[in-house]
Design an enzyme around this catalytic site. Structure first.
Site, PDB file in Angstrom:
ATOM      1  N   GLU A 231       1.375   2.681  -0.406  1.00  0.00           N
ATOM      2  CA  GLU A 231       2.499   3.484  -0.899  1.00  0.00           C
ATOM      3  C   GLU A 231       2.618   4.780  -0.112  1.00  0.00           C
ATOM      4  O   GLU A 231       3.717   5.241   0.190  1.00  0.00           O
ATOM      5  CB  GLU A 231       2.320   3.778  -2.390  1.00  0.00           C
ATOM      6  CG  GLU A 231       3.595   4.249  -3.083  1.00  0.00           C
ATOM      7  CD  GLU A 231       3.890   5.732  -2.922  1.00  0.00           C
ATOM      8  OE1 GLU A 231       5.041   6.135  -3.116  1.00  0.00           O
ATOM      9  OE2 GLU A 231       2.962   6.500  -2.578  1.00  0.00           O
TER      10      GLU A 231
ATOM     11  N   ASP B  72      -4.097   3.421  -2.482  1.00  0.00           N
ATOM     12  CA  ASP B  72      -4.263   4.180  -1.241  1.00  0.00           C
ATOM     13  C   ASP B  72      -3.926   5.645  -1.510  1.00  0.00           C
ATOM     14  O   ASP B  72      -3.316   5.978  -2.532  1.00  0.00           O
ATOM     15  CB  ASP B  72      -3.358   3.625  -0.137  1.00  0.00           C
ATOM     16  CG  ASP B  72      -1.874   3.788  -0.442  1.00  0.00           C
ATOM     17  OD1 ASP B  72      -1.467   3.504  -1.586  1.00  0.00           O
ATOM     18  OD2 ASP B  72      -1.114   4.223   0.447  1.00  0.00           O
TER      19      ASP B  72
ATOM     20  N   HIS C 290      -0.845   2.638  -7.203  1.00  0.00           N
ATOM     21  CA  HIS C 290      -1.308   2.362  -5.833  1.00  0.00           C
ATOM     22  C   HIS C 290      -2.706   2.931  -5.635  1.00  0.00           C
ATOM     23  O   HIS C 290      -3.048   3.971  -6.208  1.00  0.00           O
ATOM     24  CB  HIS C 290      -0.324   2.867  -4.779  1.00  0.00           C
ATOM     25  CG  HIS C 290      -0.068   4.343  -4.778  1.00  0.00           C
ATOM     26  ND1 HIS C 290      -0.839   5.242  -4.072  1.00  0.00           N
ATOM     27  CD2 HIS C 290       0.886   5.087  -5.389  1.00  0.00           C
ATOM     28  CE1 HIS C 290      -0.354   6.466  -4.236  1.00  0.00           C
ATOM     29  NE2 HIS C 290       0.673   6.417  -5.039  1.00  0.00           N
TER      30      HIS C 290
HETATM   31 ZN   LIG Z   1       1.746   8.181  -5.514  1.00  0.00          ZN
END
Ligand SMILES: [Zn+2]
Length: 474
Positions: free
Chosen positions: A176, A111, A109
């Site tokens: 996430e 973010d 992820h």
């Molecule tokens: Zn993570």
């Protein structure tokens, strides 16, 4: 995995390929680190209070990195969250498998968590700084290093120049750290593009610097609210106190039955798994958790077992009269929100039934006890002897020069349950770049660059193993 003694034409044997890949990873690592630093400079915090333009910007950079790594089909996609609002941008990049060859989905992820109080950081969270072997910055480990592990493995394999018979899909999520609200919808919307035989989730941790790990178990979760009622309305504590026990006291007595005197969960019928093969050092555990001096640990057996393979039950909220509003009355009702972590092998619905039965059977003084169900999340246990798991263990052992250990995580990674639901036949390998000093989510987050280098090599080796090179066309 090969039934011939000589490799296919144009394909090096495993030992030669491993040493060539190691050299390629070493050669490409400075550029990889520099790309990781560029990603860290983008404050892609997915929490709603932060500027989501940065999340979009990091998706753009990740898409460009994957295109440059040789994946021909790169898209930035969003799906709707349950409330109808658009989810954060995710990047999906693909190179299709040749006919009959397996496909590997590589997850990470882009973010990050909010930086928290800047005063608790030794450096600017969004300006990467290398100190010794560690690179500091928000997302340097969780999970921008996971993104770069995938990019690095693809670059290393491209440098090796083999024609691998494996499809690769890289899926880099953008929310996430906000609980993946559109994840299940995303899997449903893009099911065909994401379908894979093996799923590598690079978002967990290794055991320690120098010792790799596969995360083979995650606990599941059951929560809900138990309410205790004793009176139709509040009454004067002087006029009625004595024969009538207030609801706060009755709730406390009920909650006290949930653990035995040693601190083990005392609810009959819950699964208790086997002790793990490694344990958490008690001094480290006390320091990591901030346990106050003199406070003893609850429960019995290894600490790792108490965290990974046994149930844990916490009161996470209480509704009772606040002290500010207290008067001399007997409270008619009180309620507590309970959070039950369940180990692999435990069906959450069965755990909830056991908890409800315990609460009803232990109603103090005949008080009216009701249970209001909350959320349920499934535990995860990897299939330990799958071909993909064996390939991963071999790749880790080659990259580190030491066998990986199996570890658990006491919490859950909610999207793993979503992956299992949509792709029940896929082998899910939970790996990662973190180590116990990475401080993901905390101040002074960092990645160990030597470990990241090994993760890149291990992932390249794994992709090559999954390709099953003996059957590949020359
Ligand atoms: Zn993570």
């Amino acid at each position: 995995m090969t039934d011939t003694t000589s490799p296919a034409p144009g394909v090096a044997d495993d030992a030669a390929a491993a040493s060539a890949l190691r050299a390629h990873v070493d050669a490409l690592f400075p550029a990889l680190q520099s790309d990781l630093e560029s990603l860290v400079r983008i404050p892609s915090v997915s929490a709603a209070a932060f500027d989501q333009a940065h999340v979009a910007a990091s998706a753009d950079v990740v898409a460009a990195l994957l295109r440059d790594a040789g994946l021909p089909d790169v898209q930035i996609l969003r799906s709707a969250r349950p409330d109808g609002s658009p989810g954060a941008p995710a990047v999906v990049a693909r190179r299709l498998a040749p006919q009959g060859a397996p496909t590997v989905l590589l997850y990470a992820h882009h973010d990050v968590q909010p930086p928290g109080d800047a005063a608790t950081w030794a450096t600017d969270p969004f300006e990467p700084v290398q100190v010794g072997e560690r690179l500091f910055g928000r997302g340097a480990a969780d999970d921008k290093a996971g993104v770069m592990a995938h990019v690095g493995a693809l670059r290393a394999l491209a440098a090796l120049g083999e024609d691998l018979a494996v499809g690769v899909t890289v899926f880099v999520e953008g929310e996430e750290e906000s609980g993946s609200p559109s994840f299940l919808q995303f899997l449903t919307d893009h099911r065909d593009a994401l379908e894979a035989d093996v799923i590598v989730v690079a978002d967990s941790t290794n055991w320690k610097v120098g010792v790799p790990a596969l995360t083979t178990s995650l606990r599941g979760l059951v929560d809900g609210v138990v309410e205790v009622e004793v009176l139709g309305h509040a009454v004067h504590s002087g006029m009625f106190g004595g024969p009538v026990l207030d609801a706060n006291t009755q709730l406390a007595r009920l909650v006290a039955t949930l653990h035995d005197d040693a601190g083990n969960v005392a609810v009959d019928g819950l699964v208790v798994g086997a002790e793990p093969e490694v344990d958490y050092d008690e001094a480290a555990f006390r320091a990591d958790s901030g346990l106050l001096d003199g406070v003893r640990l609850a429960g019995e057996g290894t600490i790792a077992g108490r965290l990974w393979t046994k149930p844990a039950l916490s009161v996470i909220g209480i509704d009772a009269t606040s002290i500010a509003h207290a008067s001399n009355t007997i409270a008619p009702r009180a309620a507590a929100k309970l959070s039950l972590r369940v180990p692999p092998g435990q069906d959450p619905a069965a755990a909830e039934d056991a908890l409800r039965a315990h609460l009803e059977a232990h109603a103090p003084f005949g008080a009216r006890v009701t249970w209001k169900p909350g959320e349920q999340g499934k535990a995860f246990h990897a299939v330990e002897d799958s071909a993909a798991m064996r390939a991963a263990r071999a790749a880790f052992a080659t990259a580190w020069g030491t066998e990986p250990v199996d570890i658990g995580v006491g919490g859950s990674i909610p999207f793993i349950a979503d992956l299992l639901e949509v792709f029940p036949a896929a082998a899910i390998l939970v790996t990662g770049v973190e180590d116990p000093d990475s401080r993901a989510h905390g101040a002074n987050e960092s990645v160990h660059l030597g470990e990241l280098r090994k993760v890149v090599l291990a992932e390249a080796l794994l992709l090559r193993q999954v390709a099953g090179l003996s059957g590949a066309p020359a």
